[in-house]
Write a protein that holds these residues in place. Structure first.
Motif, mmCIF file in Angstrom:
data_model
loop_
_atom_site.group_PDB
_atom_site.id
_atom_site.type_symbol
_atom_site.label_atom_id
_atom_site.label_comp_id
_atom_site.label_asym_id
_atom_site.label_seq_id
_atom_site.Cartn_x
_atom_site.Cartn_y
_atom_site.Cartn_z
ATOM 1 N N ALA A 16 60.414 49.086 7.967
ATOM 2 C CA ALA A 16 59.228 49.812 8.404
ATOM 3 C C ALA A 16 58.081 49.539 7.448
ATOM 4 O O ALA A 16 58.275 49.443 6.230
ATOM 5 N N VAL A 17 56.893 49.418 8.007
ATOM 6 C CA VAL A 17 55.683 49.296 7.193
ATOM 7 C C VAL A 17 55.424 50.642 6.520
ATOM 8 O O VAL A 17 55.476 51.693 7.157
ATOM 9 N N ALA A 18 55.180 50.618 5.208
ATOM 10 C CA ALA A 18 54.903 51.842 4.458
ATOM 11 C C ALA A 18 53.857 51.540 3.392
ATOM 12 O O ALA A 18 53.711 50.400 2.940
ATOM 13 N N ARG A 19 53.154 52.597 3.004
ATOM 14 C CA ARG A 19 52.057 52.413 2.057
ATOM 15 C C ARG A 19 52.134 53.429 0.930
ATOM 16 O O ARG A 19 52.496 54.589 1.143
ATOM 17 N N TYR B 67 50.026 44.434 0.034
ATOM 18 C CA TYR B 67 49.120 43.916 1.051
ATOM 19 C C TYR B 67 48.072 44.963 1.431
ATOM 20 O O TYR B 67 48.280 46.173 1.267
ATOM 21 N N ALA B 68 46.944 44.493 1.963
ATOM 22 C CA ALA B 68 45.917 45.405 2.470
ATOM 23 C C ALA B 68 46.387 46.075 3.756
ATOM 24 O O ALA B 68 46.037 47.223 4.031
ATOM 25 N N ALA B 69 47.173 45.360 4.545
ATOM 26 C CA ALA B 69 47.732 45.889 5.789
ATOM 27 C C ALA B 69 48.909 45.010 6.172
ATOM 28 O O ALA B 69 49.048 43.874 5.694
ATOM 29 N N ALA B 70 49.764 45.529 7.039
ATOM 30 C CA ALA B 70 50.934 44.772 7.458
ATOM 31 C C ALA B 70 51.349 45.204 8.852
ATOM 32 O O ALA B 70 51.069 46.333 9.287
ATOM 33 N N GLY B 71 52.035 44.302 9.561
ATOM 34 C CA GLY B 71 52.519 44.587 10.900
ATOM 35 C C GLY B 71 54.033 44.611 10.934
ATOM 36 O O GLY B 71 54.718 44.277 9.959
ATOM 37 N N GLN B 72 54.581 44.991 12.070
ATOM 38 C CA GLN B 72 56.026 45.103 12.213
ATOM 39 C C GLN B 72 56.690 43.727 12.274
ATOM 40 O O GLN B 72 56.092 42.748 12.718
ATOM 41 N N PHE B 73 57.954 43.693 11.837
ATOM 42 C CA PHE B 73 58.718 42.465 11.948
ATOM 43 C C PHE B 73 59.135 42.236 13.398
ATOM 44 O O PHE B 73 59.546 43.164 14.100
ATOM 45 N N ALA B 74 59.027 40.989 13.817
ATOM 46 C CA ALA B 74 59.442 40.589 15.154
ATOM 47 C C ALA B 74 60.899 40.144 15.107
ATOM 48 O O ALA B 74 61.469 39.923 14.020
ATOM 49 N N PRO B 75 61.545 39.994 16.276
ATOM 50 C CA PRO B 75 62.947 39.537 16.284
ATOM 51 C C PRO B 75 63.171 38.194 15.593
ATOM 52 O O PRO B 75 64.285 37.928 15.123
ATOM 53 N N ASN B 76 62.136 37.346 15.485
ATOM 54 C CA ASN B 76 62.313 36.060 14.796
ATOM 55 C C ASN B 76 62.233 36.187 13.282
ATOM 56 O O ASN B 76 62.294 35.189 12.556
#
Length: 596
Positions: A127-130, A150-159
């Motif tokens: 999970a993305v957390a800050r 990081y300044a921002a981050a997104g969720q991990f994809a299945p790949n």
């Protein structure tokens, strides 16, 4: 005794009271029994608790949040500022008093303590957390496996790849689950990789597609490109200015569905809704029309495949339920529940409940119920099979409000002063009397109003338009300083009998509105003509006197002594908005000098 049925979670039912009391929520079991009286200000979607029951985030009437079980009992007392719905992993994000975030399990107790300044849902086990140091990724124990940098981050994809925004440059790239950079940060925006191995990225104002090596699949050319969905398609807005199109493209960058008219931006139950502003239908991922455009209005399907819809054509079949549902509806058409397999179940209620802006609520809250307004001012909550579950109604004197189940058994009742609770008025399909605005309406006989106008001191006036006039009080005719014989002004007395203002946005969404309103105004006009004829005799044959011209008008004229009594219908359209008015005026002879 409260219901304890656990094969299905309880329904969440808003119980509307007076305007000041809001709509507290009750819990009603699938067996029609009361689970919890309406003492909750919010209830989320119930989620399996892993022990044969269900759990949901909820808030008490003071707005304090906690977690409820399927019996309506607090698993954790409401003491938090905010709680989120449970995700598939059985975790719910919550906010503590100090504003920090953590995660709770299905027993309502914290699994990850509230130490984070931001927390997002888990995907692919992370999970993305800050924190104050930046954004990173935590595992299910709350440990940072990719440090916050990081300044921002997104969720991990299945790949196994996720988009991140570098703290120094502000550019976006992609990392793997070990935190290694896979695609260098060189984009202005980045979305997750889809099932087909492509990801939308933005350079400047335009979006394109890259593969897992960061190579271009389609160079930036789209003004909008959303995340890929589970079916491998992403909603796209493309084309040059003046030749825009919308639709869905695949991981190769090929537009596989191009909207003929309007289209939703996401698939629900493998279907996407489209319409031409009049007729709604649904397409599959291949762009095939699997549910025909035979609905005058429809919403997107909910997670269980239910949508509120309004049938386009008259329901003139032999089915008695269809006939019952279509009764008293515009041209015999009916509201109902549409299922994703194409089955339409009509309901015998006037119209769906709307929000304050006039937009239909439908199944949008994930509770499995859609609310409909009845002709007697009650609100009936209907399940995904189109079956009434329960009803909220005010007593005739407004001194009580009660909740009853489908069998008519009272489940709960509250008592207040007389007039505290009022019937719910429909937003769109109002009864004819709801459009009446003359003094004393609807109890006062309009013929008595006519007598008053005939006896009134004449003055110059021009009827008011709700669209084109800017007056402090649009219900009063403006006084004219010009010659009463000039175009646009009359001499006498008048009153607005009925009026309505239809917004362009509502007419675009609910095309039946104009038909319904015209039918009701025809009823008002016919009733008014009957009452005036009974009092003053037959109208003058072939006579027509127009007080003001618009986009459609007609009048009926009576001679009453030296004056003429005029009933005029008036319609005006401006920028898509529409007004309809009915005026009654007593016109004095032009040589009658009665001005003060």
């Amino acid at each position: 005794m409260p219901s304890s049925t656990t094969d299905r979670p309880p329904y969440v039912v808003p119980c509307a009271g007076s305007a000041s009391s809001g709509a507290p929520y009750a819990l009603v079991g699938a067996d029609g029994q009361l689970v919890r009286a309406p003492d909750l200000s919010a209830v989320g979607v119930f989620h399996p608790d892993g022990r044969g029951g269900f759990v949901a985030p909820a808030a008490d009437l003071a707005g304090r949040c906690g977690y409820l079980d399927h019996r309506g009992a607090w698993l954790s007392e409401p003491a938090l500022p905010y709680t989120e719905a449970f995700e598939d992993d059985g975790l719910s994000r919550f906010q503590a008093e100090d504003g920090r975030w953590g995660y709770a399990g299905t027993d309502g107790t914290p699994v990850i303590p509230a130490t984070l300044t931001e927390a997002h849902v888990f995907r692919q086990g992370l999970a993305v957390a800050r924190t104050e140091d930046g954004t990173g990724y935590i595992d299910a124990t709350g440990r940072f496996v990719i440090r916050p940098q990081y300044a921002a981050a997104g969720q991990f994809a299945p790949n196994g790849l996720a988009a991140v925004k570098a703290a120094d440059s502000g550019r976006c790239g992609y990392i793997d689950r070990a935190g290694r950079t896979v695609v260098e940060p060189r984009f202005d925006g980045a979305r997750p990789f889809g099932p087909g191995g492509a990801a939308p990225v933005r350079v400047g104002d335009l979006w394109g597609l890259i593969d897992e090596k960061g190579e271009w699949v389609v160079e930036p050319s789209f003004p909008m490109l959303n995340d890929f969905q589970a079916n491998g398609l992403a909603y796209v807005l493309g084309g040059a200015v003046g030749a825009r199109f919308r639709g869905f493209l695949d991981a190769r960058g090929e537009v596989v569905i191009k909207a003929r008219d309007r289209m939703s931006d996401s698939f629900r139950c493998e279907l996407v809704r489209f319409d031409n502003g009049y007729a709604h239908g649904y397409l599959d991922a291949a762009g095939e029309e699997v549910i025909e455009r035979q609905y005058e209005w429809a919403e997107d399907f909910d997670a269980a495949g239910a949508a509120v819809a309004h049938y386009l054509e008259p329901m003139d079949g032999d089915d008695p339920e269809e006939a019952r549902a279509a009764a008293d509806r515009p041209s015999g058409r009916a509201w109902g529940v549409l299922r994703s397999d194409g089955r339409f179940v009509p309901v015998h209620h006037l119209e769906p409940l709307t929000d304050a802006g006039g937009w239909i609520l439908g199944f949008g809250f994930g509770t499995g119920l859609a609310a409909f307004v009845t002709r007697d001012g009650a609100v009936v909550h209907v399940d995904r099979d189109g079956t009434d579950v329960c009803r909220v109604e005010a007593s005739a004197d407004g001194a009580s409000l009660r909740l009853v189940n489908r069998a008519g058994t009272p489940l709960w009742e509250t008592v207040g002063a007389e007039g505290t609770f009022e019937p719910v008025e429909p937003t769109h399909c109002q009864e004819a009397h709801s459009y009446l605005v003359y003094p004393g309406a609807p109890e006062r006989d309009v013929a008595d109003l006519a007598e008053e106008l005939l006896a009134a001191e004449p003055r110059s006036f021009e009827p008011c338009s709700l669209i084109s006039d800017d007056r402090e009080d649009p219900y009063e005719p403006a006084e004219a300083e010009d010659d009463p014989d000039e175009d646009g002004t009359s001499f006498g007395a008048m009153s607005v009998i009925a009026e309505v203002f239809l917004y362009a946005e509502h007419q675009h969404e609910f095309s039946f509105l104009e038909d319904w309103t015209n039918e009701r105004f025809a009823e008002i006009q016919a009733d008014t003509i009957g009452r005036l004829t009974a009092r003053f005799g037959d109208p003058l044959p072939g006579a027509e006197l127009i007080l003001r011209c618009g986009d459609g008008e007609s009048s009926t004229v009576w001679q009453v002594g030296a004056r003429q009594l005029v009933l005029q219908s008036y319609c005006l359209v401006g920028d898509g908005d529409m007004e309809i008015q009915l005026w009654l005026a007593a016109i004095a002879p032009s040589d009658e000098d009665a001005q003060p």
